[in-house]
Design a protein around this motif. Structure first.
Motif, PDB file in Angstrom:
ATOM      1  N   VAL A 303       0.865  -1.185   0.000  1.00  0.00           N
ATOM      2  CA  VAL A 303       0.000   0.000   0.000  1.00  0.00           C
ATOM      3  C   VAL A 303       0.899   1.231   0.000  1.00  0.00           C
ATOM      4  N   MET A 304       0.780   2.013  -1.068  1.00  0.00           N
ATOM      5  CA  MET A 304       1.555   3.231  -1.190  1.00  0.00           C
ATOM      6  C   MET A 304       0.637   4.398  -0.807  1.00  0.00           C
ATOM      7  N   PHE A 305       0.837   4.940   0.421  1.00  0.00           N
ATOM      8  CA  PHE A 305      -0.035   5.979   0.959  1.00  0.00           C
ATOM      9  C   PHE A 305       0.563   7.346   0.624  1.00  0.00           C
ATOM     10  N   LEU A 306      -0.130   8.076  -0.263  1.00  0.00           N
ATOM     11  CA  LEU A 306       0.353   9.392  -0.698  1.00  0.00           C
ATOM     12  C   LEU A 306      -0.246  10.503   0.157  1.00  0.00           C
ATOM     13  N   VAL A 307       0.571  11.514   0.433  1.00  0.00           N
ATOM     14  CA  VAL A 307       0.095  12.701   1.133  1.00  0.00           C
ATOM     15  C   VAL A 307       0.787  13.914   0.524  1.00  0.00           C
ATOM     16  N   SER A 308       0.070  15.019   0.447  1.00  0.00           N
ATOM     17  CA  SER A 308       0.644  16.256  -0.082  1.00  0.00           C
ATOM     18  C   SER A 308       1.442  16.953   1.009  1.00  0.00           C
ATOM     19  N   SER A 309       2.716  17.260   0.701  1.00  0.00           N
ATOM     20  CA  SER A 309       3.549  17.970   1.679  1.00  0.00           C
ATOM     21  C   SER A 309       3.001  19.371   1.955  1.00  0.00           C
ATOM     22  N   LEU A 310       2.297  19.949   0.977  1.00  0.00           N
ATOM     23  CA  LEU A 310       1.664  21.270   1.184  1.00  0.00           C
ATOM     24  C   LEU A 310       0.629  21.190   2.294  1.00  0.00           C
ATOM     25  N   GLN A 311      -0.108  20.095   2.311  1.00  0.00           N
ATOM     26  CA  GLN A 311      -1.136  19.890   3.331  1.00  0.00           C
ATOM     27  C   GLN A 311      -0.509  19.773   4.723  1.00  0.00           C
ATOM     28  N   LEU A 312       0.596  19.005   4.815  1.00  0.00           N
ATOM     29  CA  LEU A 312       1.235  18.795   6.115  1.00  0.00           C
ATOM     30  C   LEU A 312       2.029  20.009   6.581  1.00  0.00           C
ATOM     31  N   ALA A 313       2.428  20.881   5.651  1.00  0.00           N
ATOM     32  CA  ALA A 313       3.180  22.084   6.016  1.00  0.00           C
ATOM     33  C   ALA A 313       2.301  23.094   6.747  1.00  0.00           C
ATOM     34  N   ALA A 314       0.990  22.812   6.774  1.00  0.00           N
ATOM     35  CA  ALA A 314       0.058  23.736   7.444  1.00  0.00           C
ATOM     36  C   ALA A 314       0.255  23.752   8.952  1.00  0.00           C
ATOM     37  N   GLY A 315       0.901  22.709   9.513  1.00  0.00           N
ATOM     38  CA  GLY A 315       1.159  22.724  10.954  1.00  0.00           C
ATOM     39  C   GLY A 315       1.002  21.370  11.602  1.00  0.00           C
ATOM     40  N   GLU A 316       1.196  21.355  12.932  1.00  0.00           N
ATOM     41  CA  GLU A 316       1.184  20.098  13.684  1.00  0.00           C
ATOM     42  C   GLU A 316      -0.168  19.402  13.643  1.00  0.00           C
ATOM     43  N   ILE A 324      -2.969   9.841  12.267  1.00  0.00           N
ATOM     44  CA  ILE A 324      -4.149   9.060  12.666  1.00  0.00           C
ATOM     45  C   ILE A 324      -4.639   8.218  11.490  1.00  0.00           C
ATOM     46  N   GLU A 325      -4.618   8.826  10.277  1.00  0.00           N
ATOM     47  CA  GLU A 325      -5.045   8.105   9.081  1.00  0.00           C
ATOM     48  C   GLU A 325      -4.118   6.918   8.795  1.00  0.00           C
ATOM     49  N   ILE A 326      -2.800   7.130   8.976  1.00  0.00           N
ATOM     50  CA  ILE A 326      -1.831   6.044   8.782  1.00  0.00           C
ATOM     51  C   ILE A 326      -2.126   4.896   9.740  1.00  0.00           C
ATOM     52  N   GLU A 327      -2.400   5.260  10.986  1.00  0.00           N
ATOM     53  CA  GLU A 327      -2.678   4.251  12.012  1.00  0.00           C
ATOM     54  C   GLU A 327      -3.935   3.458  11.669  1.00  0.00           C
ATOM     55  N   LYS A 328      -4.938   4.142  11.114  1.00  0.00           N
ATOM     56  CA  LYS A 328      -6.173   3.466  10.712  1.00  0.00           C
ATOM     57  C   LYS A 328      -5.902   2.425   9.624  1.00  0.00           C
ATOM     58  N   VAL A 329      -5.096   2.821   8.625  1.00  0.00           N
ATOM     59  CA  VAL A 329      -4.774   1.906   7.531  1.00  0.00           C
ATOM     60  C   VAL A 329      -3.969   0.714   8.054  1.00  0.00           C
ATOM     61  N   LYS A 330      -3.009   0.975   8.946  1.00  0.00           N
ATOM     62  CA  LYS A 330      -2.186  -0.094   9.512  1.00  0.00           C
ATOM     63  C   LYS A 330      -3.043  -1.063  10.326  1.00  0.00           C
ATOM     64  N   ASN A 331      -4.004  -0.540  11.062  1.00  0.00           N
ATOM     65  CA  ASN A 331      -4.879  -1.399  11.873  1.00  0.00           C
ATOM     66  C   ASN A 331      -5.855  -2.189  11.012  1.00  0.00           C
ATOM     67  N   LYS A 332      -6.341  -1.537   9.929  1.00  0.00           N
ATOM     68  CA  LYS A 332      -7.326  -2.193   9.059  1.00  0.00           C
ATOM     69  C   LYS A 332      -6.670  -3.254   8.176  1.00  0.00           C
ATOM     70  N   PHE A 333      -5.395  -2.984   7.768  1.00  0.00           N
ATOM     71  CA  PHE A 333      -4.685  -3.918   6.889  1.00  0.00           C
ATOM     72  C   PHE A 333      -3.316  -4.235   7.490  1.00  0.00           C
ATOM     73  N   PRO A 334      -3.284  -4.969   8.603  1.00  0.00           N
ATOM     74  CA  PRO A 334      -2.012  -5.199   9.316  1.00  0.00           C
ATOM     75  C   PRO A 334      -1.006  -6.047   8.544  1.00  0.00           C
ATOM     76  N   GLN A 335      -1.489  -6.833   7.576  1.00  0.00           N
ATOM     77  CA  GLN A 335      -0.584  -7.716   6.837  1.00  0.00           C
ATOM     78  C   GLN A 335       0.046  -7.048   5.621  1.00  0.00           C
ATOM     79  N   LYS A 336      -0.363  -5.817   5.332  1.00  0.00           N
ATOM     80  CA  LYS A 336       0.131  -5.149   4.126  1.00  0.00           C
ATOM     81  C   LYS A 336       1.423  -4.384   4.398  1.00  0.00           C
ATOM     82  N   GLN A 337       2.296  -4.379   3.385  1.00  0.00           N
ATOM     83  CA  GLN A 337       3.489  -3.534   3.434  1.00  0.00           C
ATOM     84  C   GLN A 337       3.047  -2.094   3.184  1.00  0.00           C
ATOM     85  N   LEU A 338       3.380  -1.189   4.102  1.00  0.00           N
ATOM     86  CA  LEU A 338       2.938   0.202   3.987  1.00  0.00           C
ATOM     87  C   LEU A 338       4.127   1.100   3.654  1.00  0.00           C
ATOM     88  N   LEU A 339       3.948   1.909   2.621  1.00  0.00           N
ATOM     89  CA  LEU A 339       4.985   2.841   2.193  1.00  0.00           C
ATOM     90  C   LEU A 339       4.359   4.228   2.124  1.00  0.00           C
TER      91      LEU A 339
END
Length: 468
Positions: A303-316, A324-339
Motif C-alpha cells: 500500500v503506497m499511501f500518498l500525502v501532499s507535503s503542502l497539506q502537512l506544512a500547514a502545521g502540527e 491518525i489516518e496512517i494508524e487506521k490503515v495499519k490497523n485495518k490492513f495489518p498484513q500489508k506492506q505500507l509505504l
C-alpha cells in the motif's frame, strides 16, 4: 488417440515475416517427405536428425511455398516422436494452405497443449516441467522468466523426486516389516527415519512458504496507490509508467474508478493500481469509487499511501491528523506492506520537509519524499519497492513454488508427513505408519506426474496454446 500424427501452427496466428508449422507423430516424416521437394534432390527420410533442408512444399504440381524444413527424429525430439517443423513465409494464406494440405493427407489438427502432453506421456518432461513450459511462454519479466526456466530444467521436480525416493525406500522397509510381523523384526531404522522426516518437513515448509513470493512474482506484485483526493496519485502513476495513463487535473475526485497498469522494475513485475481519493463525499459515483479503493487495498501486497507535503506544512494539527489516518490503515490492513510517500516536496521549503519527515517517521519507517510532477525521488521510490519484496530466494537461486496445484499438493503432503512424524514420536504401529506414508507419496507423485488421471491432464494442457 496419441498414436496418430498431429499438425499445428507453432507461431502466433496472423501475418508476419515467417511462420512455423509443426508436425509430430509416427507418420510425420513420411507425410512431410511426400509433400516436400528438396532443391538439391535429397531424400528426406534418409537425412540425419537435427538437420535443416531447403525446398518447396508442393500439392501435386502446385508449389505452395519455398520453406526450410527442420527434422527431429525420435526419440531425440521435443515430443519423443518424429517431429518436422516447416518454416514458411508468414502469409496467413500460406499457413492455412500448408496446414490444410497435411490434414487432407492424414494429419489431425492438434489440440491445446498436445505437443507438450505427448512430451510428458513419452517421458521427455515430468508434469511440473510441462507446466513450466506454459509459465515460460507467459513470463513477461525477468523474475518470472527465471523461475519458469529453473522449473523447466527440473529444479523443483528433482527436489521433490529426491524426497519421494528416500521416503519410498523407508516405506518399502516398513512394508517389509509387515510381512514379518510375527517375527517382530525391524528393518527400518527409526532414528534414521526420524531424521529423514525432519528433513522432509524442513524442505516442505520452505517450499510452501515460497509460494507467497512466487505467486506475486508470477502474476505481478499488486501495489495500491491510495490517499486523499488531489495529492498526486494519478500524477505518480503516470510518472511510474512514464506515460499519461491517468487523467490529471486540479479538480479533487477526478479519478472515480481504479486504473491499473503493469511495469517491470529491476526484473520484477509490478501492477500499480491508481485508486479514487479517500474522503467523505455525498457524490454517489465517487462513493462507489472509494468503496472499490478499499477492495483494491485488500488485494494489494503493498500500500503506497500518498500525502501532499503542502497539506502537512500547514502545521502540527495537519500532521497529527495524517498520522491518525496512517494508524487506521495499519490497523485495518495489518498484513500489508505500507509505504508513505510525501509528494509535492518541490512546493515547500527544506526546513518544512525536514520537520514533516521527522514527524512521519514516528509512525511509518518507510517515508519517501518525492515530486511526482518533476520526477524527483521516483527512482528512490522504485528502489524502496524492490526492497520491500522478499527476493532473497530468487537471488540465491532457491526453488520457488508458483503453481497453485503444486502448492495444494505440498500442503497435503505436509499434513501426511506431520502424521508420520507424530506416529514415530508415539511409537505408532508399522501398518498405521504405512498408511500415512502412502498418502504422502501419493501427493508427491501428483506434482511430478507419477500419479495422474485424464481429468487432471485435460485441465492442465487445456490452458496451453494449440501449437505447444
Amino acid at each position: 488417440m496419441h498414436n496418430d500424427t498431429i499438425v499445428a501452427l507453432a507461431t502466433p496466428s496472423g501475418s508476419g515475416a515467417i511462420a512455423v508449422i509443426r508436425l509430430s507423430g509416427p507418420e510425420a516424416l513420411t507425410l512431410a517427405s511426400n509433400q516436400f521437394k528438396s532443391v538439391s534432390g535429397k531424400d528426406l527420410k534418409a537425412q540425419a536428425t537435427h538437420t535443416i533442408h531447403l525446398g518447396h512444399i508442393v500439392d501435386g504440381e502446385k508449389t505452395i511455398d519455398e520453406v526450410l524444413l527442420s527434422l527431429f527424429k525420435n526419440p531425440n525430439s521435443y515430443t519423443g516422436e518424429d517431429v518436422v517443423e516447416i518454416s514458411c513465409h508468414g502469409s496467413s494464406y500460406i499457413q492455412q494452405e500448408i496446414i490444410q494440405l497435411f490434414i487432407r493427407k492424414g494429419c489431425r489438427m492438434a489440440t491445446a497443449g498436445e505437443f507438450t502432453l505427448r512430451a510428458f506421456l513419452n517421458g521427455k518432461l515430468d508434469l511440473s516441467q510441462a507446466e513450466a513450459v506454459a509459465d515460460l511462454i507467459s513470463s513477461d519479466n525477468e523474475a518470472s522468466h527465471q523461475i519458469a526456466m529453473q522449473q523447466m530444467r527440473g529444479g523443483f521436480s528433482s527436489e521433490i523426486a529426491k524426497l519421494r525416493e528416500e521416503l519410498l525406500n523407508f516405506a518399502s522397509l516398513i512394508e517389509l516389516e509387515l510381512d514379518f510381523a510375527e517375527e517382530d523384526v525391524e528393518f527400518a531404522d527409526r532414528t534414521q527415519f526420524k531424521q529423514l522426516i525432519e528433513r522432509i518437513v524442513f524442505v516442505l515448509k520452505r517450499l510452501i512458504d515460497s509460494f507467497s513470493v512466487g505467486n506475486v512474482i508470477k502474476n505481478g506484485i499488486p501495489v495500491a496507490i491510495v490517499g486523499e483526493p488531489n495529492v498526486g496519485k494519478s500524477t505518480l502513476l503516470n510518472a511510474l509508467l512514464n506515460e499519461d495513463r491517468a487523467i490529471v487535473s486540479e479538480i479533487a475526485g477526478t479519478t472515480r474508478d481504479t486504473i491499473e497498469d503493469e511495469i517491470s522494475i529491476g526484473g520484477m513485475g509490478f501492477r500499480f493500481i491508481d485508486t479514487a481519493g479517500i474522503r467523505e463525499t455525498k457524490d454517489v459515483v465517487e462513493n462507489i469509487g472509494i468503496k472499490k479503493t478499499f477492495e483494491k487495498i485488500e488485494q494489494a501486497q503493498v500500500v503506497m499511501f500518498l500525502v501532499s507535503s503542502l497539506q502537512l506544512a500547514a502545521g502540527e494539527e495537519a500532521i497529527s491528523s495524517f498520522l491518525i489516518e496512517i494508524e487506521k490503515v495499519k490497523n485495518k490492513f495489518p498484513q500489508k506492506q505500507l509505504l508513505v510517500v510525501l509528494n509535492k516536496i518541490d512546493q515547500i521549503t527544506d526546513t518544512d520537509l525536514g520537520q514533516i519527515s521527522t514527524a512521519l517517521r514516528t509512525q511509518a519507517s518507510n517515508v519517501i519524499p518525492i515530486s511526482a510532477k518533476t520526477g524527483f525521488g521516483v527512482e528512490q521510490l522504485t528502489d524502496q519497492l524492490l526492497n520491500l519484496i522478499n527476493t532473497g530466494a530468487l537471488r540465491n537461486n532457491e526453488t520457488i513454488v508458483t503453481n497453485s496445484r503444486h502448492y495444494d499438493a505440498l500442503l497435503k503432503a505436509f499434513e501426511e508427513i506431520q502424521k508420520v512424524q507424530y506416529g514415530l514420536e508415539t511409537n505408532l504401529s508399522g501398518d498405521l505408519l504405512a498408511i500415512d506414508i502412502r498418502q504422502a507419496l501419493y501427493h508427491f507423485g501428483e506434482i511430478t506426474g507419477e500419479i495422474t488421471n485424464d481429468d487432471l491432464l485435460g485441465n492442465i494442457f487445456a490452458n496451453f496454446c494449440i501449437g505447444k
